[in-house]
Design a protein around this motif. Structure first.
Motif, PDB file in Angstrom:
ATOM      1  N   SER A 108     -26.400 -24.493  12.163  1.00 23.18           N
ATOM      2  CA  SER A 108     -27.611 -23.939  12.767  1.00 23.18           C
ATOM      3  C   SER A 108     -28.876 -24.492  12.136  1.00 23.18           C
TER       4      SER A 108
ATOM      5  N   GLY B 173     -27.947 -31.009  18.727  1.00 18.36           N
ATOM      6  CA  GLY B 173     -28.205 -29.749  19.411  1.00 18.36           C
ATOM      7  C   GLY B 173     -26.992 -29.268  20.179  1.00 18.36           C
ATOM      8  N   ARG B 174     -26.284 -30.168  20.849  1.00 19.80           N
ATOM      9  CA  ARG B 174     -25.083 -29.799  21.593  1.00 19.80           C
ATOM     10  C   ARG B 174     -23.995 -29.307  20.651  1.00 19.80           C
TER      11      ARG B 174
ATOM     12  N   THR C   6     -21.166 -21.315  11.054  1.00 18.56           N
ATOM     13  CA  THR C   6     -22.303 -21.032  11.937  1.00 18.56           C
ATOM     14  C   THR C   6     -23.618 -21.338  11.234  1.00 18.56           C
TER      15      THR C   6
ATOM     16  N   VAL D  77     -21.394 -22.576  18.021  1.00 22.69           N
ATOM     17  CA  VAL D  77     -21.754 -21.154  18.025  1.00 22.69           C
ATOM     18  C   VAL D  77     -20.975 -20.416  19.113  1.00 22.69           C
ATOM     19  N   VAL D  78     -20.849 -21.028  20.291  1.00 27.15           N
ATOM     20  CA  VAL D  78     -20.087 -20.399  21.376  1.00 27.15           C
ATOM     21  C   VAL D  78     -18.612 -20.277  21.002  1.00 27.15           C
TER      22      VAL D  78
ATOM     23  N   GLU E 173     -24.406 -27.840  17.767  1.00 28.07           N
ATOM     24  CA  GLU E 173     -24.776 -26.486  17.325  1.00 28.07           C
ATOM     25  C   GLU E 173     -24.408 -25.458  18.388  1.00 28.07           C
ATOM     26  N   LYS E 174     -24.795 -25.708  19.633  1.00 29.36           N
ATOM     27  CA  LYS E 174     -24.515 -24.743  20.701  1.00 29.36           C
ATOM     28  C   LYS E 174     -23.026 -24.590  20.940  1.00 29.36           C
ATOM     29  N   ASN E 175     -22.303 -25.712  20.984  1.00 30.31           N
ATOM     30  CA  ASN E 175     -20.863 -25.642  21.227  1.00 30.31           C
ATOM     31  C   ASN E 175     -20.149 -24.841  20.149  1.00 30.31           C
TER      32      ASN E 175
ATOM     33  N   ARG F 200     -33.043 -20.818  13.557  1.00 30.01           N
ATOM     34  CA  ARG F 200     -32.158 -20.113  14.490  1.00 30.01           C
ATOM     35  C   ARG F 200     -30.971 -19.457  13.803  1.00 30.01           C
TER      36      ARG F 200
ATOM     37  N   ASP G 138     -34.270 -30.836  18.252  1.00 34.17           N
ATOM     38  CA  ASP G 138     -33.207 -29.836  18.158  1.00 34.17           C
ATOM     39  C   ASP G 138     -32.089 -30.392  17.281  1.00 34.17           C
TER      40      ASP G 138
ATOM     41  N   ASN H 102     -28.381 -17.266  15.866  1.00 31.38           N
ATOM     42  CA  ASN H 102     -27.035 -17.804  16.053  1.00 31.38           C
ATOM     43  C   ASN H 102     -25.970 -16.916  15.432  1.00 31.38           C
TER      44      ASN H 102
END
Length: 426
Positions: free
Chosen positions: A134, A12-13, A130, A19-20, A15-17, A138, A413, A142
């Protein structure tokens, strides 16, 4: 991908990292692309250029971007996604910095064309990565985040950044040098954090570029997406290129009022990409695409009749960009990725982005210029309206991809790219 990687709490981290980071990367691409527009009056004075030169500089980047995106599939196969992402971002930043040393039009044309090639490499690869990182539920959301900073940095904040730096540094060359710096840091962060999915590169290398193009064009919505992208960009690029003159020359707005109205393109595009793609995750791609095209067409029609009231014009342009930028995200993202096997995704994304950029970024503004010259500035809005109406008609033909309802997905996640297809099945 093994089971351990699927259940890892780091999924999950990651994915978030990513995408940012990819959102910031695409935002810097937008800033580097459009920063020349507010700087051009100063460049024009120093280097003796004219407005035709500005058009040529924009066209050179757009055409190079499109052709690079078309051929990116083969390069990704050979070098890998990580190397392409990091390398293209480093080169864009270096070329942007080198623009500070330009001595004339030819040098700037060459640098802008090379930047277009590098940005055309980054764009479809960033979209592909991306999607890769993802969770299926999402992907639309995303992709919206990943695309959102392009209009906000390039079209909304870019002019303010350029004006502030130009006032401080008193040199357009210094602005290019300063704007280039964040890209180097971001390239290092992507190199540090991105871990490619094991086994994906092996699937890609089983087919050459030309054969993957042919295979991708036979799948799902790919051919239709190319036409839809042309319609989207026919509206979007015509407004970006021609609306400033429409506002000042036809509606007689002041320069400051015109700048305020035009900023709605960046703000609306950013907000829309944070909302509309996520709604498509919930309610399906086709209904959201059709509704967005219909809303865009209605707003363009109202814009063509609107009086010279800056706040009203801002709201109308905000709404048009809200839907149009979201449509771009959907066309190059979920509508493409859900039409092809994972092995064909880089080639399919490159085709849609590349041909859309060549046709929309090159042909549409040229057509609008012809229409404005022969039929008057208000006629450009008919070109934009035709793009939205044509897109609405084409969207009726979309094959709705299967959307996985959130209730049927695992609670964890995790990264779960769709691996149901192989290249042999394609």
């Amino acid at each position: 991908m093994n089971q351990a990687s699927l259940t890892s709490p780091r999924a999950g981290r990651h994915e978030k990292n990513m995408v940012v980071l990819l959102s910031l990367g695409f935002g810097l691409i937008g800033l580097d692309r459009f920063i020349i527009l507010p700087l051009f009056p100063a460049i024009m004075r120093d280097l003796g250029m004219n407005y035709q030169d500005l058009g040529n500089l924009s066209a050179a980047l757009a055409m190079a971007w499109g052709f690079a995106a078309l051929g990116i599939g083969g390069l990704v196969d050979k070098l890998g996604r990580k190397n392409v992402l990091v390398g293209s971002l480093l080169l864009v930043s270096a070329l942007s910095g080198l623009s500070a040393l330009a001595a004339g039009l030819v040098t700037l044309l060459l640098l802008r064309a090379l930047m277009g090639i590098c940005e055309g490499m980054f764009t479809p690869t960033g979209i592909t990565v991306t999607i890769e990182v993802s969770h299926p539920s999402r992907r639309g959301f995303n992709l919206g985040i990943q695309q959102a900073l392009f209009p906000i940095l390039g079209l909304a904040l870019g002019p303010l950044i350029a004006a502030s730096l130009l006032e401080t540094l008193h040199s357009w060359r210094g602005v290019f040098a300063i704007v280039a710096l964040p890209g180097f840091l971001l390239a290092w962060l992507i190199a540090r954090h991105y871990t490619p999915v094991a086994g994906r590169a092996r699937l890609h290398r089983r087919a050459g570029t030309f054969s993957t193009w042919l295979l991708a064009l036979r799948h799902g919505n790919i051919r239709l997406n190319i036409l839809i992208m042309f319609c989207i960009l026919s509206c979007q690029f015509v407004l970006c290129a021609m609306l400033p003159n429409y506002l000042t020359d036809h509606l007689r707005l002041s320069t400051m009022a015109m700048a305020f109205v035009i900023s709605a393109i960046g703000v609306g595009g950013c907000v829309g990409q944070l909302i509309i793609p996520g709604l498509s995750d919930l309610y399906g791609r086709k209904p959201v695409v059709m509704l967005s095209f219909a809303a865009s067409a209605a707003l363009v029609a109202i814009l063509s009749m609107a009086p010279p009231q800056p706040w009203l014009l801002f709201c109308l342009l905000f709404g048009i960009s809200f839907f149009n930028c979201s449509l771009t995200c959907l066309a190059v993202g979920p509508l493409t990725s859900e039409s092809v096997p994972p092995a064909l995704l880089p080639a399919a994304t490159g085709i849609v982005v590349g041909l859309g950029e060549i046709l929309g970024g090159g042909a549409s503004p040229a057509l609008a210029g012809f229409v404005a010259t022969h039929y008057g500035l208000p006629a450009i809005l008919r070109v934009a309206l035709g793009g939205s109406v044509g897109g609405l008609a084409l969207s009726c033909l979309l094959k709705s991809p299967e959307i996985i309802p959130p209730s049927s997905l695992p609670i964890s996640d995790e990264i779960m790219p769709d691996e149901r297809f192989s290249l042999e099945e394609a």
